[in-house]
Design a protein around this motif. Structure first.
Motif, PDB file in Angstrom:
ATOM      1  N   ALA A 271       0.863  -1.188   0.000  1.00 54.36           N
ATOM      2  CA  ALA A 271       0.000   0.000   0.000  1.00 54.36           C
ATOM      3  C   ALA A 271       0.898   1.235   0.000  1.00 54.36           C
ATOM      4  N   PRO A 272       0.368   2.352  -0.471  1.00 53.80           N
ATOM      5  CA  PRO A 272       1.183   3.581  -0.465  1.00 53.80           C
ATOM      6  C   PRO A 272       1.514   4.025   0.954  1.00 53.80           C
ATOM      7  N   GLY A 273       2.681   4.644   1.101  1.00 54.12           N
ATOM      8  CA  GLY A 273       3.044   5.312   2.342  1.00 54.12           C
ATOM      9  C   GLY A 273       2.883   6.818   2.155  1.00 54.12           C
ATOM     10  N   ALA A 274       3.470   7.585   3.053  1.00 51.53           N
ATOM     11  CA  ALA A 274       3.288   9.043   3.016  1.00 51.53           C
ATOM     12  C   ALA A 274       3.848   9.653   1.733  1.00 51.53           C
ATOM     13  N   ASN A 275       5.044   9.209   1.324  1.00 51.64           N
ATOM     14  CA  ASN A 275       5.661   9.779   0.109  1.00 51.64           C
ATOM     15  C   ASN A 275       4.841   9.466  -1.132  1.00 51.64           C
ATOM     16  N   GLU A 276       4.311   8.240  -1.147  1.00 53.84           N
ATOM     17  CA  GLU A 276       3.536   7.813  -2.317  1.00 53.84           C
ATOM     18  C   GLU A 276       2.193   8.537  -2.355  1.00 53.84           C
ATOM     19  N   ASP A 277       1.585   8.716  -1.165  1.00 55.80           N
ATOM     20  CA  ASP A 277       0.320   9.439  -1.070  1.00 55.80           C
ATOM     21  C   ASP A 277       0.487  10.880  -1.573  1.00 55.80           C
TER      22      ASP A 277
END
Ligand code: URA
Length: 282
Positions: free
Chosen positions: A140-146
């Motif tokens: 799942a996405p993390g903060a950077n990906e979000d």
């Protein structure tokens, strides 16, 4: 490799080549956990100097320390068992989703099927060419990906890029990356079953449309989803070639887990060798 190469003069591709060369020539182990990307690249640069000064001795590249007795399968790709993922019949049928890739992407970008949609900044659909030979599936996405809308751009993603480069794979030309969940779980908590049920049809449809020659599941959520082996430990799933809808599937540790447990770095690298042999044979 996404992002700039920063202030270091060594490119990630070059660093990967040096790391691979070091292993092949019997160089000592490098421990990369807890480092920044620049530190990893600097360490790789130092590897070349060390290799020249230590004569390349002191390390048996065939030595395998694989907990759980999976090492022989991991280092002998030609001997790997081929198992059929039990998920093949049980997988959520993504039949209501569009057969057109762009239409699928647009539907995912507007998705409100689960509660994660209310907290997201961006939907993280994929990165890499949709004609790629390999599809990597994360969690799942993390903060950077979000924030960026691009999967695996944080530290774990940069480490993943570096490791993929050691087997001549890159998201610039040969790797497509997507996640089980397209929206970030708050606080990076584990994906919940209802979120996986709501979101995974997008991923399964992506696999059907991208038609990769091989799949690499990183981490237990994607490994369990694609093999259908609910509740089975990742260490028991890796080291063998599964199939998902006829596509060869290798599973391995999540790159973020490697940054916490350095003993898994070598196992991951062995799984990459298995993956490379699968791609080369396909
Ligand atoms: N971890 C994942 O599993 N996916 C990402 O995109 C980033 C981190």
């Amino acid at each position: 490799m996404t992002g700039s190469e920063g202030s270091t003069s060594l490119s990630a591709r070059e660093a990967a080549r040096l790391l691979r060369q070091r292993l092949e020539m019997g160089g000592g182990e490098l421990f990369l956990d807890g480092m920044t990307r620049d530190e990893v690249l600097q360490q790789a640069a130092r590897a070349l100097t060390d290799q020249e000064s230590d004569g390349g001795g002191g390390f048996d590249r065939n030595e395998v320390s694989a907990p759980g007795g999976l090492g022989s399968a991991a280092v002998a790709p030609e001997a790997a068992r081929v198992t059929k993922g039990v998920s093949e019949e049980a997988a959520v049928a993504p039949s209501l989703l569009p057969d057109d890739y762009e239409a699928l992407r647009e539907m995912a970008m507007a998705c409100t099927r689960c509660g994660l949609s209310s907290g997201r900044t961006r939907v993280v659909f994929s990165d890499g060419p949709s004609a790629a030979r390999l599809m990597v599936v994360g969690e799942a996405p993390g903060a950077n990906e979000d924030a960026s809308g691009v999967p695996f751009v944080g530290m774990a993603g940069q480490f993943l890029d570096l490791l993929l480069a050691t087997v001549a794979l890159s998201r610039q030309d040969s790797v497509y990356i997507a996640n089980v969940l397209k929206c970030r779980p708050p606080g990076n908590r584990d994906p919940q079953p209802d979120e996986i049920a709501a979101c995974s049809p997008f991923l399964l449809k992506q696999i059907d449309l991208v038609k990769p020659r091989a799949l690499l599941a990183v981490g237990s959520f994607s490994a369990r989803l694609l093999t259908g082996r609910e509740g089975v430990a990742l260490g028991k799933l890796r080291g063998t070639v599964h199939t998902y809808h006829g596509v060869p599937l290798v599973v391995t540790y999540h790159p973020a887990a490697l940054l916490r447990n350095r003993r898994w770095i070598r196992l991951f690298w062995e799984d990459l060798q298995l993956l490379r042999s699968v791609i080369d044979d396909s």
